[in-house]
Design a protein around this motif. Structure first.
Motif, PDB file in Angstrom:
ATOM      1  N   GLY A   6       0.838  -1.185   0.000  1.00 20.19           N
ATOM      2  CA  GLY A   6       0.000   0.000   0.000  1.00 20.19           C
ATOM      3  C   GLY A   6       0.868   1.227   0.000  1.00 20.19           C
ATOM      4  O   GLY A   6       2.081   1.132   0.121  1.00 20.19           O
ATOM      5  N   TRP A  18      -5.690   4.330  -3.653  1.00 23.32           N
ATOM      6  CA  TRP A  18      -5.201   2.959  -3.496  1.00 23.32           C
ATOM      7  C   TRP A  18      -6.358   2.011  -3.175  1.00 23.32           C
ATOM      8  O   TRP A  18      -6.515   0.978  -3.806  1.00 23.32           O
ATOM      9  CB  TRP A  18      -4.140   2.905  -2.399  1.00 23.32           C
ATOM     10  CG  TRP A  18      -3.668   1.515  -2.108  1.00 23.32           C
ATOM     11  CD1 TRP A  18      -4.120   0.672  -1.138  1.00 23.32           C
ATOM     12  CD2 TRP A  18      -2.682   0.783  -2.828  1.00 23.32           C
ATOM     13  NE1 TRP A  18      -3.466  -0.524  -1.201  1.00 23.32           N
ATOM     14  CE2 TRP A  18      -2.577  -0.482  -2.220  1.00 23.32           C
ATOM     15  CE3 TRP A  18      -1.865   1.081  -3.905  1.00 23.32           C
ATOM     16  CZ2 TRP A  18      -1.692  -1.436  -2.668  1.00 23.32           C
ATOM     17  CZ3 TRP A  18      -0.976   0.120  -4.347  1.00 23.32           C
ATOM     18  CH2 TRP A  18      -0.899  -1.119  -3.734  1.00 23.32           C
ATOM     19  N   ARG A  19      -7.184   2.360  -2.187  1.00 27.16           N
ATOM     20  CA  ARG A  19      -8.299   1.495  -1.788  1.00 27.16           C
ATOM     21  C   ARG A  19      -9.300   1.320  -2.929  1.00 27.16           C
ATOM     22  O   ARG A  19      -9.795   0.228  -3.174  1.00 27.16           O
ATOM     23  CB  ARG A  19      -8.993   2.059  -0.550  1.00 27.16           C
ATOM     24  CG  ARG A  19      -8.236   1.790   0.743  1.00 27.16           C
ATOM     25  CD  ARG A  19      -9.093   2.104   1.958  1.00 27.16           C
ATOM     26  NE  ARG A  19      -9.569   3.485   1.979  1.00 27.16           N
ATOM     27  CZ  ARG A  19      -8.886   4.511   2.473  1.00 27.16           C
ATOM     28  NH1 ARG A  19      -7.694   4.317   2.995  1.00 27.16           N
ATOM     29  NH2 ARG A  19      -9.401   5.728   2.465  1.00 27.16           N
ATOM     30  N   SER A  21      -8.734   1.544  -6.164  1.00 30.89           N
ATOM     31  CA  SER A  21      -8.144   0.735  -7.236  1.00 30.89           C
ATOM     32  C   SER A  21      -8.058  -0.733  -6.871  1.00 30.89           C
ATOM     33  O   SER A  21      -8.394  -1.604  -7.670  1.00 30.89           O
ATOM     34  CB  SER A  21      -6.742   1.250  -7.576  1.00 30.89           C
ATOM     35  OG  SER A  21      -6.808   2.582  -7.998  1.00 30.89           O
ATOM     36  N   THR A  22      -7.601  -1.021  -5.669  1.00 29.17           N
ATOM     37  CA  THR A  22      -7.491  -2.426  -5.270  1.00 29.17           C
ATOM     38  C   THR A  22      -8.858  -3.037  -5.014  1.00 29.17           C
ATOM     39  O   THR A  22      -9.036  -4.239  -5.175  1.00 29.17           O
ATOM     40  CB  THR A  22      -6.589  -2.603  -4.034  1.00 29.17           C
ATOM     41  OG1 THR A  22      -7.099  -1.813  -2.965  1.00 29.17           O
ATOM     42  CG2 THR A  22      -5.161  -2.206  -4.346  1.00 29.17           C
ATOM     43  N   THR A  25     -10.452  -5.029  -7.866  1.00 32.35           N
ATOM     44  CA  THR A  25      -9.973  -6.395  -8.083  1.00 32.35           C
ATOM     45  C   THR A  25     -10.722  -7.413  -7.232  1.00 32.35           C
ATOM     46  O   THR A  25     -10.654  -8.600  -7.504  1.00 32.35           O
ATOM     47  CB  THR A  25      -8.464  -6.524  -7.790  1.00 32.35           C
ATOM     48  OG1 THR A  25      -8.241  -6.293  -6.389  1.00 32.35           O
ATOM     49  CG2 THR A  25      -7.664  -5.540  -8.615  1.00 32.35           C
ATOM     50  N   ARG A  26     -11.422  -6.934  -6.228  1.00 32.11           N
ATOM     51  CA  ARG A  26     -12.164  -7.836  -5.345  1.00 32.11           C
ATOM     52  C   ARG A  26     -13.643  -7.926  -5.712  1.00 32.11           C
ATOM     53  O   ARG A  26     -14.403  -8.610  -5.046  1.00 32.11           O
ATOM     54  CB  ARG A  26     -12.001  -7.377  -3.905  1.00 32.11           C
ATOM     55  CG  ARG A  26     -10.563  -7.469  -3.430  1.00 32.11           C
ATOM     56  CD  ARG A  26     -10.439  -7.045  -1.971  1.00 32.11           C
ATOM     57  NE  ARG A  26      -9.047  -7.006  -1.597  1.00 32.11           N
ATOM     58  CZ  ARG A  26      -8.311  -5.895  -1.552  1.00 32.11           C
ATOM     59  NH1 ARG A  26      -8.841  -4.728  -1.826  1.00 32.11           N
ATOM     60  NH2 ARG A  26      -7.045  -5.945  -1.205  1.00 32.11           N
ATOM     61  N   VAL A  44      -5.017   5.461 -11.929  1.00 31.40           N
ATOM     62  CA  VAL A  44      -3.976   4.656 -11.278  1.00 31.40           C
ATOM     63  C   VAL A  44      -2.600   4.794 -11.910  1.00 31.40           C
ATOM     64  O   VAL A  44      -1.606   4.416 -11.293  1.00 31.40           O
ATOM     65  CB  VAL A  44      -4.358   3.157 -11.212  1.00 31.40           C
ATOM     66  CG1 VAL A  44      -5.633   2.957 -10.444  1.00 31.40           C
ATOM     67  CG2 VAL A  44      -4.429   2.527 -12.573  1.00 31.40           C
ATOM     68  N   THR A  51       5.214   3.898  -7.993  1.00 28.27           N
ATOM     69  CA  THR A  51       5.668   2.615  -7.457  1.00 28.27           C
ATOM     70  C   THR A  51       6.922   2.160  -8.186  1.00 28.27           C
ATOM     71  O   THR A  51       7.903   1.739  -7.567  1.00 28.27           O
ATOM     72  CB  THR A  51       4.561   1.551  -7.587  1.00 28.27           C
ATOM     73  OG1 THR A  51       3.418   1.988  -6.874  1.00 28.27           O
ATOM     74  CG2 THR A  51       5.021   0.203  -7.059  1.00 28.27           C
TER      75      THR A  51
END
Length: 133
Positions: A6, A18-19, A21-22, A25-26, A44, A51
Motif C-alpha cells: 500500500g 489505493w483502496r 483501485s485495489t 480487483t475484489r 492509477v 511505485t
C-alpha cells in the motif's frame, strides 16, 4: 503485490485512490465488466509510475524501464532484468532463455506465457514457468 502492500505516507499517493483501485480487483465479474478502463488507467497510472520509481530507486547502477516496450522477438537470452519495470511490455516470441526476471515489477503471467524460455530462466515467485519452456 506483496512487495507493495500500500502507499507509504511519504509517497504522496492517496490512500483513497489505493483502496478504490485495489477494491475493483475484489469485485464480481459483472462489476469488473462495467469498469471504465480508460478512466481507471488515468487514475492509477500515477500510482504505478510512482511505485516503479520507488522500487527502481533502490537499484544500484542503471535502472531498467521497459514500460510498454515492443520486445516482440527480442533476443534477451541471459539478460539481467532484475528490478525492471515491465508493465505493458510485449514479450511475444521474446527469447528469455537464461534471463533473470526475479524482482521485476508489473510482469504478468500472460507476458511470460507469450515468451520463449527454459529451465535456466529465473522468474518472480508469483509466476509459473510455462509448460512450453
Amino acid at each position: 503485490m506483496s512487495r507493495c502492500p500500500g502507499p507509504a505516507p511519504s509517497t504522496g499517493i492517496s490512500a483513497v485512490r489505493w483502496r478504490r483501485s485495489t477494491g475493483i480487483t475484489r469485485g464480481s465479474a459483472e462489476a469488473l465488466a462495467e469498469v471504465d478502463v480508460a478512466a481507471l488507467r488515468r487514475d492509477v497510472n500515477p500510482l504505478l509510475l510512482r511505485t516503479s520509481e520507488l522500487v527502481r530507486a533502490g537499484v544500484p547502477g542503471r535502472t531498467r524501464d521497459h514500460r510498454g516496450a515492443d520486445l516482440i522477438g527480442a533476443r534477451l537470452r541471459g539478460a539481467d532484468l532484475r528490478e525492471a519495470d515491465l508493465i505493458g511490455a510485449d514479450f511475444r516470441d521474446t527469447d528469455l532463455r537464461g534471463a533473470d526476471l526475479t524482482g521485476s515489477i508489473f510482469l504478468t503471467q500472460p507476458q511470460v506465457n507469450a515468451a520463449k524460455g527454459d529451465a535456466a530462466a529465473k522468474l518472480p515467485p508469483a509466476l509459473a514457468r510455462p509448460a512450453h519452456w
